[in-house]
Enzyme design. Sequence first.
Site, PDB file in Angstrom:
ATOM      1  N   CYS A   9      18.477  -5.447   2.067  1.00 27.62           N
ATOM      2  CA  CYS A   9      18.279  -6.701   2.812  1.00 27.62           C
ATOM      3  C   CYS A   9      18.806  -7.906   1.821  1.00 27.62           C
ATOM      4  O   CYS A   9      18.870  -7.516   0.725  1.00 27.62           O
ATOM      5  CB  CYS A   9      16.900  -7.010   3.263  1.00 27.62           C
ATOM      6  N   GLY A  35      23.054  -5.945   3.996  1.00 19.23           N
ATOM      7  CA  GLY A  35      22.633  -5.556   5.399  1.00 19.23           C
ATOM      8  C   GLY A  35      23.386  -5.769   6.437  1.00 19.23           C
ATOM      9  O   GLY A  35      23.910  -7.053   6.582  1.00 19.23           O
ATOM     10  N   ASN A 109      13.255  -8.946   1.083  1.00 14.91           N
ATOM     11  CA  ASN A 109      13.976  -8.059   0.302  1.00 14.91           C
ATOM     12  C   ASN A 109      13.395  -7.268  -0.586  1.00 14.91           C
ATOM     13  O   ASN A 109      12.737  -7.749  -1.474  1.00 14.91           O
ATOM     14  CB  ASN A 109      15.319  -8.644  -0.212  1.00 14.91           C
ATOM     15  N   GLY A 110      13.282  -6.108  -0.392  1.00 13.17           N
ATOM     16  CA  GLY A 110      12.523  -5.001  -1.124  1.00 13.17           C
ATOM     17  C   GLY A 110      11.597  -3.980  -0.360  1.00 13.17           C
ATOM     18  O   GLY A 110      12.125  -3.725   0.827  1.00 13.17           O
ATOM     19  N   TYR A 254      26.368  -0.830  -8.215  1.00 17.39           N
ATOM     20  CA  TYR A 254      26.966  -0.618  -6.577  1.00 17.39           C
ATOM     21  C   TYR A 254      26.663  -1.934  -5.625  1.00 17.39           C
ATOM     22  O   TYR A 254      27.491  -2.102  -5.211  1.00 17.39           O
ATOM     23  CB  TYR A 254      26.730   0.585  -5.984  1.00 17.39           C
TER      24      TYR A 254
HETATM   25  P1  5GP Z   1      29.408  10.631  -1.544  1.00 17.42           P
HETATM   26  O1  5GP Z   1      30.649  11.281  -2.306  1.00 17.42           O
HETATM   27  O2  5GP Z   1      28.132  10.790  -2.307  1.00 17.42           O
HETATM   28  O3  5GP Z   1      29.199  11.017  -0.194  1.00 17.42           O
HETATM   29  O4  5GP Z   1      29.652   9.080  -1.514  1.00 17.42           O
HETATM   30  C1  5GP Z   1      29.769   8.406  -2.742  1.00 17.42           C
HETATM   31  C2  5GP Z   1      30.049   6.957  -2.203  1.00 17.42           C
HETATM   32  O5  5GP Z   1      29.050   6.217  -1.575  1.00 17.42           O
HETATM   33  C3  5GP Z   1      30.654   6.239  -3.449  1.00 17.42           C
HETATM   34  O6  5GP Z   1      31.928   5.299  -3.013  1.00 17.42           O
HETATM   35  C4  5GP Z   1      29.625   4.999  -3.537  1.00 17.42           C
HETATM   36  O7  5GP Z   1      30.254   3.663  -3.690  1.00 17.42           O
HETATM   37  C5  5GP Z   1      28.892   5.215  -2.168  1.00 17.42           C
HETATM   38  N1  5GP Z   1      27.330   4.742  -2.336  1.00 17.42           N
HETATM   39  C6  5GP Z   1      26.699   4.646  -3.588  1.00 17.42           C
HETATM   40  N2  5GP Z   1      25.423   4.215  -3.161  1.00 17.42           N
HETATM   41  C7  5GP Z   1      25.512   3.799  -1.905  1.00 17.42           C
HETATM   42  C8  5GP Z   1      24.633   3.430  -1.122  1.00 17.42           C
HETATM   43  O8  5GP Z   1      23.293   2.989  -1.328  1.00 17.42           O
HETATM   44  N3  5GP Z   1      24.884   2.859   0.234  1.00 17.42           N
HETATM   45  C9  5GP Z   1      25.990   3.033   0.777  1.00 17.42           C
HETATM   46  N4  5GP Z   1      26.263   2.889   2.048  1.00 17.42           N
HETATM   47  N5  5GP Z   1      27.083   3.840   0.058  1.00 17.42           N
HETATM   48  C10 5GP Z   1      26.701   4.140  -1.380  1.00 17.42           C
HETATM   49 MG    MG Z   2      32.204   3.315  -2.513  1.00 20.81          MG
END
Ligand code: 5GP
Ligand code: MG
Length: 475
Positions: A9, A35, A109-110, A254
Amino acid sequence: MPDKFREECAVMGVYGHPEAANMVYLGLYALQHRGQESSGIVSSDGKGLTSHRQMGLVADVFKEDVIKRLEGSSAIGHNRYSTTGQSHLKNAQPFVVEYSQGPIAISHNGNLVNGTLLREELERAGSIFQSTSDTEVIIHLIATSKESSLMGRIIEALAKARGAYSLLFLTLDRMIAARDPMGFRPLVLGRFQSGPSAGAYVVASETCALDLIEAVYLRDVEPGEIVVFGPDGMESLKPFPPVPHAKCIFEYIYFARPDSNLFGHNVYQVRKALGRQLARENGVPADLVTPVPDSGVPAAIGYAEDSGIPLDFGLIRNHYVGRTFIEPSQSIRNFGVKIKLNAQRAVLEGKRVVVVDDSIVRGTTSRKIIRMLRDAGAKEVHMRISSPPTVGPCYYGIDTPNRTELIAANGSVEEIRRYIEADTLAYLSRDGMYTYFDGKSQGFCDACFTGNYPVHFDDEGHTKQLHLFEALQQR
Ligand code: 5GP
Ligand code: MG
Ligand code: SF4
């Protein structure tokens, strides 16, 4: 697994500004990355609270007529994202409730690790919940408190909450910001310095929201701090005993926007440094460094800088992909990833490629990306990840999937390499993650990478909760 444990969030609030709702709207726009499921704003004109909440992106939720209706000089807002299941309007924030002293709104948020326990207690005592969100627990604790003053009620409620919260409350004449004593999630304080709105205060999840509305960053809301904005100005309270901090390292890796300054450091600079360290630890002969856009870009720049290998964009991202496109029924190979990313043959053909990303979660995207790179002519593909393996879920407000779905929780680096079909695969070390911070990991949470869930202010209840959550997650 109830999705109330899986929320990401953004919060945003403005106090003392003639166009408060408009400023909050812009701030939420800048914080859209935190979000994308629903968005909401509640404003106060001193006589009543006005609320608008809707499913969808900020740009779709707020039209001119809606913003106009949100009158008053103070407002708080919220962007919410949850993965699946209960993505209903009833869980959209800010929540508004009436209690004995009037209306109060909350943006959170949290994630509270004892949300379920508290909810059960409150329900036994007669509270009726409208949502499945743990945020509503806080507001019921405030409403049922025996304390007479609002601040007394808020302090009593937060003293019972365990886990992560960066919060904003709005009443008829006050805005209140609070950050949990461990400081998991960011929360920053800013102020308008010039023009008719000079002196108005802003509180937001990240500094990128202040930049957009040209508010000046003053400082972070500190872990354990409650900041009250009222007719008499700003007041800071620290009612809780200090505990070791647990700022989320994954915000750097990230989650946060790269142009934000977070916990005292610029996110983009940190990400580049992670990439440089990754190159130092895990160099490999190659012709080209290419990021997985967008999240892998700063780390790839750092990797290229340190290794001396040229950087180029072998993957191009389509920025206009919505969350709701429908997959065609015929099976097009790699469709899901191809709609977002395309590999460039002119860049990749015949090259030994280092592909840099910030993390591997399930491994499914990485596997498809590597196939795309090879299909476009890459001769070798070396995957480099600018964080350690993601071995555990987050209980503090980041949406990582169940342990069973986390590839690194279930296999070695070599097994992951084979699954994603890379020639080599290497991750940043845990120590390497902290080189930018002079090697000091104190004050950070890195539980999803280490399994060391911060339980410093632990009591029996907290530990039991963690086990309970683990059990729930395994279902
Ligand atoms: P995977 O290969 O594990 O399917 O996808 C890796 C990708 O997921 C990476 O590009 C990374 O930036 C993204 N990613 C990492 N953590 C998260 C997260 O918490 N949420 C989302 N939507 N994407 C994530
Ligand atoms: Mg990514
Ligand atoms: Fe951040 Fe990971 Fe800790 Fe969650 S477990 S707060 S994502 S470092």
